[in-house]
Scaffold this active site. Structure first.
Site, mmCIF file in Angstrom:
data_model
loop_
_atom_site.group_PDB
_atom_site.id
_atom_site.type_symbol
_atom_site.label_atom_id
_atom_site.label_comp_id
_atom_site.label_asym_id
_atom_site.label_seq_id
_atom_site.Cartn_x
_atom_site.Cartn_y
_atom_site.Cartn_z
ATOM 1 N N GLY A 1 -3.548 0.971 1.941
ATOM 2 C CA GLY A 1 -2.300 1.711 2.100
ATOM 3 C C GLY A 1 -1.113 0.781 2.282
ATOM 4 O O GLY A 1 -1.066 -0.318 1.720
ATOM 5 N N SER A 2 -0.158 1.203 3.106
ATOM 6 C CA SER A 2 1.132 0.516 3.170
ATOM 7 C C SER A 2 1.084 -0.878 3.792
ATOM 8 O O SER A 2 2.039 -1.645 3.655
ATOM 9 C CB SER A 2 2.148 1.373 3.933
ATOM 10 O OG SER A 2 2.457 2.535 3.182
ATOM 11 N N THR A 3 0.008 -1.241 4.494
ATOM 12 C CA THR A 3 -0.081 -2.620 4.972
ATOM 13 C C THR A 3 -0.102 -3.593 3.789
ATOM 14 O O THR A 3 0.297 -4.754 3.918
ATOM 15 C CB THR A 3 -1.339 -2.835 5.835
ATOM 16 O OG1 THR A 3 -2.486 -2.331 5.144
ATOM 17 C CG2 THR A 3 -1.205 -2.149 7.185
#
Length: 588
Positions: A306-308
């Protein structure tokens, strides 16, 4: 008459010659056996009358960064029976059945088996062995050896691993460093007479075992214990399937803690850590459950980050100079790529924003644009350059590799989704290691636990070294990435990780597992401190939390709570920054 005498004379000569020949042959054979083969037959005779019993070596200890022993040994006994010396088999069977808690038929089969020595049971508690010894049963041998013992039970179970009945490592550090830890077994040699009865103990020879080397590791039991408690707390509160927490030094790759709850009891590793009815299961199904329990998700399993993962997209874009902090973007709540409408987490849109603000907002359209500017060729170039397509080389077994689209099959839609961390999978240790290289000035480190090999006397045998690769990104890009991620915490989606007096950098993430229709989520947060010179990096991943599932809401506070305790413990000083109520940071 003359003829008969001559005939008999010849017969006598022939017989005499034959006898002399046979005698010469026998004498020659005797000379050969006694003069040239005596050593060989002496050894054969010794083997025939020599009985051998193994003595396990004390396995080397595993010692953490604070000097605490995480894996040690306890004295146990091996109970054996020598068939030829048993005088009262029924009493032997009765005593061993009662004291060892074994099935009588099993004990009887072993006691009555005609063999030089038959092992009845290993890893018997010393108290039980002492009681059996007091019976003074003819033919029963009680030998002391060692069994692995883990003083902290389930602490770091999937990292440390455990040993089998033969004291050999099975999983974790125990198997990775087995050649150093195992030691050299000893032997007890006894002589027997022609009937197989052992002679008195004066004829006994003993070859003492050589203990294994100790393994010094970077994992700190105090940090591990606190992180494990934090993981159990959030797993219970959010009724999650499991939680992983990884803490490491981004400057050199040393791992301080690696938590995967639920853990299991290292002193009882063949008992499941969950209440599951296994009565109707096959042996294979039971073993599969055990294998699953022993897995270390931080490196054995992959997931959608995801956004990491936007940290990687950000770094590649800055390094390739296709984006800068002041670049302007517009987010209407989605971005159309070919025939696909890809939504932002904020479906109402963020409106006009520069790149820094887009990172603070974790805006998908902004990172889609950066990914499309990079293009497939450049994206794959940086995947290789950052080390994402190779294993990290962590010193634990079973590391999984990155699952990525083949370059030839990667179109614009795939490029767009990869840019914000979806449609591919990596391991948590790969994400943590890669981000470490992007925030430490551009040095790709090798994550590891083992620091050194030490003798039982405390002498250092070997200092362990690990590979590093320089210039993964420029120092300028690394500094900019740290600046952006500090703003994500001080002014953006990661504000729940903020700690007064420290500069924290980080990135939140919330991703869906497949199939998307199942509405199962993975919430995570990756943070580091101090932001200007990172000394610790933490990653928290919560699998399938119930209720609120946003990474910034439930995962960021976990890392904040851990850092609040760990930063002072590691003697990392405060920086003198405080946060205003409006969310901005300033020096004081």
């Amino acid at each position: 008459m003359k003829k008969n005498k001559t005939f008999h004379k010849k017969k006598i000569v022939v017989v005499f010659v034959c006898c002399v020949t046979v005698m010469a042959g026998l004498i020659g054979r005797l000379v050969w056996l006694m003069g040239f083969r005596s050593d060989y037959y002496y050894e054969k005779a010794e083997d025939l009358h020599e009985r051998e019993r193994d003595i396990k070596a004390a396995r080397g200890e595993i010692i953490d960064a604070s000097g605490k022993v995480l894996a040690s040994n306890k004295t146990v006994c091996t109970i054996s029976v020598i068939h030829s010396q048993v005088k009262n088999p029924e009493k032997v069977i009765a005593v061993l059945t009662e004291e060892l808690g074994m099935d009588e038929e099993d004990v009887r089969t072993r006691v009555e088996k005609v063999s030089s020595i038959e092992r009845i049971k290993t890893n018997v508690e010393k108290e039980v062995g002492d009681r059996i010894r007091k019976y003074q049963l003819d033919g029963v041998k009680v030998d002391e050896d060692y069994k692995r013992y883990y003083p902290y039970g389930s602490l770091a179970s999937k990292v440390i691993g455990f040993t089998g009945g033969d004291n050999q490592g099975i999983v974790g550090l125990e198997v990775k460093y087995d050649s150093y830890l195992e030691g050299t077994p000893g032997k007890i040699l006894t002589m027997t007479d022609a009937r197989g009865v052992e002679l008195d103990e004066e004829g006994e020879e003993r070859v003492d075992p050589v203990p294994g080397y100790n393994l010094m590791i970077s994992l700190d039991s105090n940090i591990q214990m606190y992180a494990q408690q934090a993981a159990l707390k959030v797993m219970e509160e959010k009724q999650a399937d499991r939680v992983s927490i990884l803490l490491m030094n981004p400057q050199n790759g040393e791992i301080y803690a690696m938590v995967n709850v639920p853990e299991f009891d290292l002193n009882d590793p063949f008992t499941l850590n969950e209440e599951i009815d296994t009565s109707g299961m096959s042996e294979k199904e039971k073993q599969d459950l055990l294998n699953q329990m022993w897995r270390n998700p931080c490196l054995n399993d992959t997931y959608e980050p995801g956004s990491t993962f936007k940290i990687i997209t950000m770094s590649a874009g800055l390094e390739e100079k296709v984006v800068s902090l002041d670049d302007q973007f517009y987010c209407p709540g989605y971005r159309v790529v070919e025939d696909r409408r890809i939504h932002c987490s904020n479906r109402r849109g963020h409106g006009a924003e520069d790149f820094l603000k887009g990172a603070e907002n974790s805006c998908n359209p902004v990172f889609i644009d950066v990914g499309l500017r990079l293009g497939v060729d450049n994206f794959y170039k940086y995947f290789q350059q950052f080390g994402l397509m190779s294993l990290t080389g962590i010193d634990l077994p079973g590391e999984a590799g990155t699952i990525m689209h083949q370059k030839k099959n990667m179109g614009q839609v795939e490029l767009a989704t990869v840019s914000f961390g979806q449609s591919f999978q990596i391991t948590p240790i790969q994400l943590a290691t890669t981000v470490s290289s992007l925030i430490n000035g551009g040095k790709r480190v090798t994550p590891h636990l083992a620091r050194a090999i030490q003798s039982s006397d405390g002498d250092y045998i070997k200092e362990l070294e690990y590979e590093t690769k320089d210039e993964i990104v420029s120092e300028e890009t690394s500094e900019t990435v740290r600046y952006i991620l500090e703003h994500v915490v001080s002014e953006g989606s990661g504000k729940n990780a903020y700690i007064e007096g420290y500069t924290i950098g980080g990135k939140t993430a919330t991703s869906q597992t497949l199939p998307r229709s199942a509405n199962r989520y993975i919430s995570s947060f990756l943070g580091f401190a101090p932001a200007e010179n990172p000394q610790i990096l933490g990653l928290c991943i919560i699998h399938d939390p119930q209720g609120v599932y946003y990474g910034g809401t439930i995962a960021a506070p976990v890392i904040r709570d851990i850092f609040e305790n760990v930063l002072p413990y590691l003697d990392i000083p405060k920086t003198g920054k405080v946060q205003d109520k409006d969310g901005s940071a300033e020096n004081t």
